[in-house]
Design an enzyme around this catalytic site. Structure first.
Site, PDB file in Angstrom:
ATOM      1  N   GLU A  95      29.977  55.785  25.209  1.00  0.00           N
ATOM      2  CA  GLU A  95      28.812  56.415  24.940  1.00  0.00           C
ATOM      3  C   GLU A  95      28.778  57.629  24.100  1.00  0.00           C
ATOM      4  O   GLU A  95      29.530  58.411  24.242  1.00  0.00           O
ATOM      5  CB  GLU A  95      28.233  56.748  26.286  1.00  0.00           C
ATOM      6  CG  GLU A  95      26.899  57.210  26.320  1.00  0.00           C
ATOM      7  CD  GLU A  95      25.929  57.588  27.483  1.00  0.00           C
ATOM      8  OE1 GLU A  95      26.317  56.866  28.307  1.00  0.00           O
ATOM      9  OE2 GLU A  95      25.293  58.713  27.541  1.00  0.00           O
TER      10      GLU A  95
ATOM     11  N   ARG B 183      16.699  62.779  22.754  1.00  0.00           N
ATOM     12  CA  ARG B 183      18.109  62.652  22.684  1.00  0.00           C
ATOM     13  C   ARG B 183      18.133  61.440  22.914  1.00  0.00           C
ATOM     14  O   ARG B 183      17.651  60.626  23.777  1.00  0.00           O
ATOM     15  CB  ARG B 183      18.748  63.367  23.689  1.00  0.00           C
ATOM     16  CG  ARG B 183      20.152  63.511  23.358  1.00  0.00           C
ATOM     17  CD  ARG B 183      20.463  64.459  22.067  1.00  0.00           C
ATOM     18  NE  ARG B 183      21.657  64.505  21.606  1.00  0.00           N
ATOM     19  CZ  ARG B 183      22.308  64.847  20.298  1.00  0.00           C
ATOM     20  NH1 ARG B 183      21.425  65.057  19.494  1.00  0.00           N
ATOM     21  NH2 ARG B 183      23.432  64.724  20.233  1.00  0.00           N
TER      22      ARG B 183
ATOM     23  N   ARG C 267      29.676  71.102  45.641  1.00  0.00           N
ATOM     24  CA  ARG C 267      30.067  70.853  46.970  1.00  0.00           C
ATOM     25  C   ARG C 267      31.212  71.698  47.134  1.00  0.00           C
ATOM     26  O   ARG C 267      32.241  71.665  46.659  1.00  0.00           O
ATOM     27  CB  ARG C 267      30.305  69.400  46.961  1.00  0.00           C
ATOM     28  CG  ARG C 267      28.944  68.539  46.667  1.00  0.00           C
ATOM     29  CD  ARG C 267      29.053  67.218  47.573  1.00  0.00           C
ATOM     30  NE  ARG C 267      28.016  66.390  47.166  1.00  0.00           N
ATOM     31  CZ  ARG C 267      27.930  65.480  46.386  1.00  0.00           C
ATOM     32  NH1 ARG C 267      29.160  65.197  45.993  1.00  0.00           N
ATOM     33  NH2 ARG C 267      26.822  64.757  46.092  1.00  0.00           N
TER      34      ARG C 267
ATOM     35  N   TYR D 298      12.193  63.896  32.677  1.00  0.00           N
ATOM     36  CA  TYR D 298      13.518  63.129  32.939  1.00  0.00           C
ATOM     37  C   TYR D 298      13.491  62.690  34.251  1.00  0.00           C
ATOM     38  O   TYR D 298      14.148  63.206  34.932  1.00  0.00           O
ATOM     39  CB  TYR D 298      14.446  64.327  32.776  1.00  0.00           C
ATOM     40  CG  TYR D 298      15.864  64.193  32.785  1.00  0.00           C
ATOM     41  CD1 TYR D 298      16.476  62.801  32.634  1.00  0.00           C
ATOM     42  CD2 TYR D 298      16.843  65.311  32.516  1.00  0.00           C
ATOM     43  CE1 TYR D 298      17.833  62.713  32.800  1.00  0.00           C
ATOM     44  CE2 TYR D 298      18.238  64.966  32.385  1.00  0.00           C
ATOM     45  CZ  TYR D 298      18.582  63.541  32.568  1.00  0.00           C
ATOM     46  OH  TYR D 298      20.020  63.469  32.581  1.00  0.00           O
TER      47      TYR D 298
ATOM     48  N   ASP E 172      14.171  59.864  37.201  1.00  0.00           N
ATOM     49  CA  ASP E 172      15.236  58.850  37.387  1.00  0.00           C
ATOM     50  C   ASP E 172      14.265  57.635  37.843  1.00  0.00           C
ATOM     51  O   ASP E 172      13.259  57.642  38.088  1.00  0.00           O
ATOM     52  CB  ASP E 172      15.859  59.333  38.863  1.00  0.00           C
ATOM     53  CG  ASP E 172      16.973  60.278  38.512  1.00  0.00           C
ATOM     54  OD1 ASP E 172      17.227  60.228  37.043  1.00  0.00           O
ATOM     55  OD2 ASP E 172      17.563  61.034  39.331  1.00  0.00           O
TER      56      ASP E 172
ATOM     57  N   ARG F 231      20.443  69.076  38.398  1.00  0.00           N
ATOM     58  CA  ARG F 231      20.390  67.526  38.903  1.00  0.00           C
ATOM     59  C   ARG F 231      21.686  67.293  39.587  1.00  0.00           C
ATOM     60  O   ARG F 231      21.963  66.556  40.486  1.00  0.00           O
ATOM     61  CB  ARG F 231      20.395  66.613  37.903  1.00  0.00           C
ATOM     62  CG  ARG F 231      19.164  66.528  36.832  1.00  0.00           C
ATOM     63  CD  ARG F 231      19.399  65.914  35.642  1.00  0.00           C
ATOM     64  NE  ARG F 231      19.811  64.654  35.656  1.00  0.00           N
ATOM     65  CZ  ARG F 231      19.043  63.528  35.997  1.00  0.00           C
ATOM     66  NH1 ARG F 231      17.804  63.470  36.133  1.00  0.00           N
ATOM     67  NH2 ARG F 231      19.585  62.275  36.035  1.00  0.00           N
TER      68      ARG F 231
ATOM     69  N   ARG G 190      31.050  59.551  27.512  1.00  0.00           N
ATOM     70  CA  ARG G 190      31.554  58.785  28.662  1.00  0.00           C
ATOM     71  C   ARG G 190      32.104  57.375  28.514  1.00  0.00           C
ATOM     72  O   ARG G 190      31.586  56.832  27.189  1.00  0.00           O
ATOM     73  CB  ARG G 190      30.749  58.976  29.839  1.00  0.00           C
ATOM     74  CG  ARG G 190      29.275  58.758  29.708  1.00  0.00           C
ATOM     75  CD  ARG G 190      28.305  58.974  30.978  1.00  0.00           C
ATOM     76  NE  ARG G 190      27.011  58.870  30.686  1.00  0.00           N
ATOM     77  CZ  ARG G 190      26.059  58.934  31.222  1.00  0.00           C
ATOM     78  NH1 ARG G 190      26.019  59.642  32.597  1.00  0.00           N
ATOM     79  NH2 ARG G 190      24.674  59.001  30.771  1.00  0.00           N
TER      80      ARG G 190
HETATM   81  N1  UDP Z   1      26.831  67.576  32.743  1.00  0.00           N
HETATM   82  C1  UDP Z   1      28.173  67.978  32.451  1.00  0.00           C
HETATM   83  N2  UDP Z   1      29.287  67.410  32.600  1.00  0.00           N
HETATM   84  C2  UDP Z   1      29.304  66.616  33.295  1.00  0.00           C
HETATM   85  C3  UDP Z   1      28.210  65.489  33.813  1.00  0.00           C
HETATM   86  C4  UDP Z   1      27.022  66.138  33.577  1.00  0.00           C
HETATM   87  O1  UDP Z   1      27.773  69.191  31.756  1.00  0.00           O
HETATM   88  O2  UDP Z   1      30.583  66.022  33.554  1.00  0.00           O
HETATM   89  C5  UDP Z   1      25.675  67.959  32.707  1.00  0.00           C
HETATM   90  C6  UDP Z   1      25.017  67.655  31.175  1.00  0.00           C
HETATM   91  O3  UDP Z   1      24.245  68.755  30.665  1.00  0.00           O
HETATM   92  C7  UDP Z   1      24.095  66.428  31.633  1.00  0.00           C
HETATM   93  C8  UDP Z   1      23.477  66.810  32.848  1.00  0.00           C
HETATM   94  O4  UDP Z   1      24.650  67.681  33.397  1.00  0.00           O
HETATM   95  O5  UDP Z   1      23.079  66.270  30.909  1.00  0.00           O
HETATM   96  C9  UDP Z   1      22.977  66.049  33.787  1.00  0.00           C
HETATM   97  O6  UDP Z   1      23.827  64.938  34.045  1.00  0.00           O
HETATM   98  P1  UDP Z   1      23.653  63.310  34.766  1.00  0.00           P
HETATM   99  O7  UDP Z   1      24.652  62.795  35.081  1.00  0.00           O
HETATM  100  O8  UDP Z   1      22.509  63.486  35.773  1.00  0.00           O
HETATM  101  O9  UDP Z   1      22.998  62.755  33.239  1.00  0.00           O
HETATM  102  P2  UDP Z   1      22.723  61.033  33.099  1.00  0.00           P
HETATM  103  O10 UDP Z   1      23.286  60.241  34.103  1.00  0.00           O
HETATM  104  O11 UDP Z   1      21.069  61.031  33.425  1.00  0.00           O
HETATM  105  O12 UDP Z   1      22.888  61.063  31.619  1.00  0.00           O
END
Ligand code: UDP
Length: 377
Positions: free
Chosen positions: A305, A251, A178, A351, A353, A174, A282
């Site tokens: 969170e 989860r 870059r 999962y 979006d 996901r 976060r």
């Molecule tokens: N992830 C991570 N570090 C970060 C952000 C994301 O390891 O700083 C990993 C983590 O396993 C997460 C996945 O990338 O579940 C997908 O992140 P995304 O931001 O897409 O998750 P969402 O916003 O849907 O919770």
């Protein structure tokens, strides 16, 4: 004799609301059921009391899509601001760009690479993993052990509550990696935050459709089923079948909201915390989602969170190997339920979006309602 409807739709989240809107537009009669005391599922938003800051009740939701059709569809119900999502992550008291980009790499290693030098640099850091089979292997094959250890491993353990080797590789794909300084979280063509939050979108989508609030459909399934010719179910698929093959792993998250007396707490809408010592994953600061708006001066809302298990508030399908086996059994049972359509993140255990849920609901609605399916979403 109570009224018969063409459709009974269980759940007013995105799948249910889009399906209901399409059915009504096609001239069908629809009854909506909602277990919670509000509509919109986990997209629900509301104004924080005491400030005019719009809070996404279940965590920051950024709308993004590459599909013109889905963008045009959602724009029928709301305007969007020009917000572009950028995420930062804190690791050992330093702040880095996320997803990993050239700035993250240069700052982390104390180097000054150019974009063209990144592939060879990462190549020298990557392990030799020819067929990455899980999240950890996939991440290391993309960015190497150091960056994985700093930014992904512990965040993932906190977020998913398990060893990243137990998780499917596609969770991490996901996130892009870059070799430029581009720091937009999504690559999609269309992106923004609905100007008045998400709830008004749902109100407009389901306008004129009766909604029974606070109803647990499964507790009185036969009664509700007798009220319509066809049912659309958007709740958890394992619950629908009475957990006959066991529970799927979900989860969940828990939020702690605080009103603080500074105008800007962290300078951005979402700050991730990559280290295991910090118990939350976060901090959201929703005022940054609406820079176009006049917002309460001198105060801001912050939301920590915490990731947790809570089967009554499922958010993320975990997708362990055992879950995939159970899901196949439930899906097989679903095919034998003649007039019930299962759709959305919970019923499909996917999962998704938001834009993907809309795409799926539009496609399924067209199929059921008999229109031509010309979507490529
Ligand atoms: N992830 C991570 N570090 C970060 C952000 C994301 O390891 O700083 C990993 C983590 O396993 C997460 C996945 O990338 O579940 C997908 O992140 P995304 O931001 O897409 O998750 P969402 O916003 O849907 O919770």
């Amino acid at each position: 004799m109570s009224q018969q409807y063409d459709f009974l739709i269980v759940g007013t989240g995105l799948f249910g609301a889009v399906f209901a809107q399409q059915a009504r537009e096609a001239g069908k009669s629809v009854l909506l059921l909602e277990a919670r005391d509000h509509i919109g599922g986990n997209c629900h938003s509301e104004a924080h009391p005491g400030t005019n800051i719009i809070v996404h009740t279940y965590g920051t939701h950024i709308f993004h899509t590459n599909s013109r059709e889905i963008w045009d569809y959602i724009n029928r119900f709301t305007g969007f601001n020009r917000y572009q999502h950028r995420v930062l992550t804190t690791h050992r008291d330093r702040v880095y760009a996320m997803p990993i980009n050239l700035g993250t790499i240069n700052q982390f290693y104390g180097v000054n690479l150019r974009p063209s030098e990144v592939p060879a640099f990462l190549e020298s850091k990557k392990g030799n993993i020819p067929n990455p089979a899980n999240l950890e292997e996939k991440a290391i094959s993309l960015i190497g052990e150091d960056l994985y250890g700093a930014f992904i491993k512990n965040y993932t353990i906190k977020q998913w509550g398990c060893d990243p080797r137990e998780l499917p590789a596609n969770i991490i794909t996901r996130l892009p990696v870059r070799s430029s300084y581009h720091d937009s979280y999504f690559n999609d063509k269309y992106q923004g935050i609905p100007l008045e939050g998400y709830t008004p979108i749902f109100e407009r989508m389901i306008e004129g459709i009766p909604v029974e609030m606070g109803v647990d459909f499964l507790a009185e399934r036969d009664y509700w089923m007798s009220r319509a010719r066809q049912v659309v179910y958007t709740g958890p698929i394992d619950r629908f079948f009475g957990y006959e093959h066991g529970r799927l792993n979900w989860r969940s998250v828990r939020f702690e909201t605080e009103l603080v007396d500074v105008e800007d707490y962290q300078g951005t809408s979402v700050m991730n915390y990559a280290d295991i010592e910090v118990p939350f994953t976060r901090i959201h600061e929703p005022r940054h989602l609406h820079l176009e708006k006049e917002q309460t001066p001198g105060k801001t809302v912050i939301i920590r969170e915490f990731s947790q298990v809570d089967n009554d508030r499922p958010y993320y399908p975990v997708n362990f190997a055992e879950d995939r086996e159970k899901l196949a059994k439930y899906q097989e049972m679903a095919t034998r339920e003649g007039n019930i359509l299962f759709g959305g993140r919970l019923a499909e255990y996917k999962y998704y979006d938001m834009h993907q849920v809309i795409g799926s609901a539009l496609q399924k609605a067209r199929k059921v309602l008999g229109g031509e399916d010309q979507t490529s979403v």
